[in-house]
Design an enzyme around this catalytic site. Sequence first.
Site, PDB file in Angstrom:
ATOM      1  N   ARG A 129      -2.642 -10.201  12.217  1.00 63.50           N
ATOM      2  CA  ARG A 129      -2.789  -8.854  11.636  1.00 63.50           C
ATOM      3  C   ARG A 129      -3.606  -8.899  10.353  1.00 63.50           C
ATOM      4  O   ARG A 129      -4.418  -8.017  10.093  1.00 63.50           O
ATOM      5  CB  ARG A 129      -1.400  -8.253  11.348  1.00 63.50           C
ATOM      6  CG  ARG A 129      -0.789  -7.581  12.575  1.00 63.50           C
ATOM      7  CD  ARG A 129       0.699  -7.369  12.421  1.00 63.50           C
ATOM      8  NE  ARG A 129       1.030  -6.533  11.275  1.00 63.50           N
ATOM      9  CZ  ARG A 129       2.196  -6.616  10.615  1.00 63.50           C
ATOM     10  NH1 ARG A 129       3.096  -7.499  10.972  1.00 63.50           N
ATOM     11  NH2 ARG A 129       2.427  -5.820   9.603  1.00 63.50           N
ATOM     12  N   ARG A 160      10.393  -9.716   4.630  1.00 63.60           N
ATOM     13  CA  ARG A 160      10.675  -8.343   5.048  1.00 63.60           C
ATOM     14  C   ARG A 160      11.241  -8.331   6.476  1.00 63.60           C
ATOM     15  O   ARG A 160      12.165  -7.591   6.783  1.00 63.60           O
ATOM     16  CB  ARG A 160       9.372  -7.523   4.993  1.00 63.60           C
ATOM     17  CG  ARG A 160       9.553  -6.045   5.223  1.00 63.60           C
ATOM     18  CD  ARG A 160       8.309  -5.276   4.838  1.00 63.60           C
ATOM     19  NE  ARG A 160       7.369  -5.173   5.946  1.00 63.60           N
ATOM     20  CZ  ARG A 160       6.186  -4.545   5.859  1.00 63.60           C
ATOM     21  NH1 ARG A 160       5.803  -3.988   4.726  1.00 63.60           N
ATOM     22  NH2 ARG A 160       5.383  -4.472   6.895  1.00 63.60           N
ATOM     23  N   ARG A 186      11.830  -5.674  11.829  1.00 63.98           N
ATOM     24  CA  ARG A 186      10.547  -5.353  12.479  1.00 63.98           C
ATOM     25  C   ARG A 186      10.007  -6.594  13.167  1.00 63.98           C
ATOM     26  O   ARG A 186       9.786  -7.622  12.540  1.00 63.98           O
ATOM     27  CB  ARG A 186       9.528  -4.877  11.423  1.00 63.98           C
ATOM     28  CG  ARG A 186       9.491  -3.379  11.281  1.00 63.98           C
ATOM     29  CD  ARG A 186       8.512  -2.962  10.245  1.00 63.98           C
ATOM     30  NE  ARG A 186       7.119  -3.187  10.661  1.00 63.98           N
ATOM     31  CZ  ARG A 186       6.086  -2.593  10.046  1.00 63.98           C
ATOM     32  NH1 ARG A 186       6.296  -1.782   9.037  1.00 63.98           N
ATOM     33  NH2 ARG A 186       4.863  -2.816  10.438  1.00 63.98           N
ATOM     34  N   ARG A 206     -11.969   3.275   9.506  1.00 64.67           N
ATOM     35  CA  ARG A 206     -11.866   1.896   9.986  1.00 64.67           C
ATOM     36  C   ARG A 206     -13.239   1.341  10.364  1.00 64.67           C
ATOM     37  O   ARG A 206     -13.393   0.144  10.548  1.00 64.67           O
ATOM     38  CB  ARG A 206     -10.958   1.840  11.240  1.00 64.67           C
ATOM     39  CG  ARG A 206      -9.491   1.969  10.945  1.00 64.67           C
ATOM     40  CD  ARG A 206      -8.851   0.580  10.858  1.00 64.67           C
ATOM     41  NE  ARG A 206      -7.591   0.568  10.121  1.00 64.67           N
ATOM     42  CZ  ARG A 206      -6.407   0.867  10.640  1.00 64.67           C
ATOM     43  NH1 ARG A 206      -6.310   1.220  11.891  1.00 64.67           N
ATOM     44  NH2 ARG A 206      -5.331   0.808   9.902  1.00 64.67           N
ATOM     45  N   LYS A 252       0.818  -1.210   0.000  1.00 61.45           N
ATOM     46  CA  LYS A 252       0.000   0.000   0.000  1.00 61.45           C
ATOM     47  C   LYS A 252       0.857   1.268   0.000  1.00 61.45           C
ATOM     48  O   LYS A 252       0.606   2.182  -0.788  1.00 61.45           O
ATOM     49  CB  LYS A 252      -0.874  -0.025   1.260  1.00 61.45           C
ATOM     50  CG  LYS A 252      -2.147   0.735   1.163  1.00 61.45           C
ATOM     51  CD  LYS A 252      -3.081   0.338   2.300  1.00 61.45           C
ATOM     52  CE  LYS A 252      -2.350   0.225   3.607  1.00 61.45           C
ATOM     53  NZ  LYS A 252      -2.920   1.042   4.671  1.00 61.45           N
TER      54      LYS A 252
END
Length: 368
Positions: free
Chosen positions: A324, A306, A312, A267, A192
């Site tokens: 998630r 990633r 992360r 949201r 995104k």
Amino acid sequence: MINLRGLQFEECISEQKLLQAIDRVAAQINTDFAGKEPLFIVVLNGAFKFATELLSRFEGTCEIEFLKLSSYDGTASTGGVITHIPLDVDLEDREVIVVEDIVDSGNTLEKITDMLVSGGVSKFRIASLFFKPGSYTKEYKIHYVGLEIPNDFIVGYGLDYNGLGRNLNAIYKLKTTKMTNLVLFGPPGAGKGTQASFLKEKYNLVHISTGDVFRYNIKNATDLGTLAKSYIDKGQLVPDSVTIDMLSAEVDKTPDANGFIFDGFPRTTAQAEALDALLDNKGTKVAAMIALEVDDEILVKRLLERGKTSGRKDDADESVIRNRIKVYYDETAILKNYYQKQDKYYGVDGVGAIDEITERLSAVIDGL
Ligand code: IMP
Ligand code: MG
């Protein structure tokens, strides 16, 4: 262009055209009521200007009475019609001509018709300067129409927006700026952020990432940032109104933008409605919700990949990643439905080369 309480209006009907329309209506009434002594009932506030012009062209003798009704709040009809000043005249066996500024839904007209019929009039005619056939929901005949107009909200010549604009001698319509406002969605790992930055360049849009807006306001201790932080510090959700105020301020920073990419917001349905209201207030709207669609297994693989390089933590654990993704689908299902109902939902295949995906997104945007 004129500005009324922060909204832009542009001229759409000149005074000359209005006077010609009134000439036509007056000629018809003069023919139909020749030798009669009708009672004109002027519906306040909006009809005062039309009534003045119309009555100055009336060639016979007549009585004039006033009635004050309202059914509008801002630019939206409330549905209910309230009487502020009732009629103070005996209607029994009278021939009545109702003078209205505009017939929109017809709710006001229905109320007036009931009033006249129960008052025992022998005959009545409706004269309205404007008629919006596109929003008319009733069956009553409108005998004299000055001008039929599209469904735009107009001001001037007696008509107001929140009390202003009645004195204008021409008609102005609410200016809707053609902006491309996108709500961008995509599960974690869908690309995104990458796509948003390409679209922003290509279409000259302003990318509003809700997370960034929050961080900026909190870091700079703006009033809204401080307010938001007080909720976060207590472990509470920041109320929608605070978030919306922040986004509104962000939108105001670039009033000349070609449009905005909203990222991370809305949201919930309530937030989507609040966003609609915010944009509506600025004379624009959401053009599309675009969701990047990527298969779960590909997302998990991408994010784990990633995680190896970025360090992360939330990208390192497969079960965290899967959760998630699940949260994303739970949240977006409702919004997908909200925008689908308005024909604004576009799912775009998010698997492939970056430029291929940009092409697919561009095809959607170009078609809006
Ligand atoms: P209706 O009851 O929906 O037919 O609406 C009639 C009343 O709504 C009018 O007398 C106006 O006061 C108001 N109205 C409807 N459309 C407009 C508009 O475009 N501009 C301003 N007022 C309007
Ligand atoms: Mg009216």
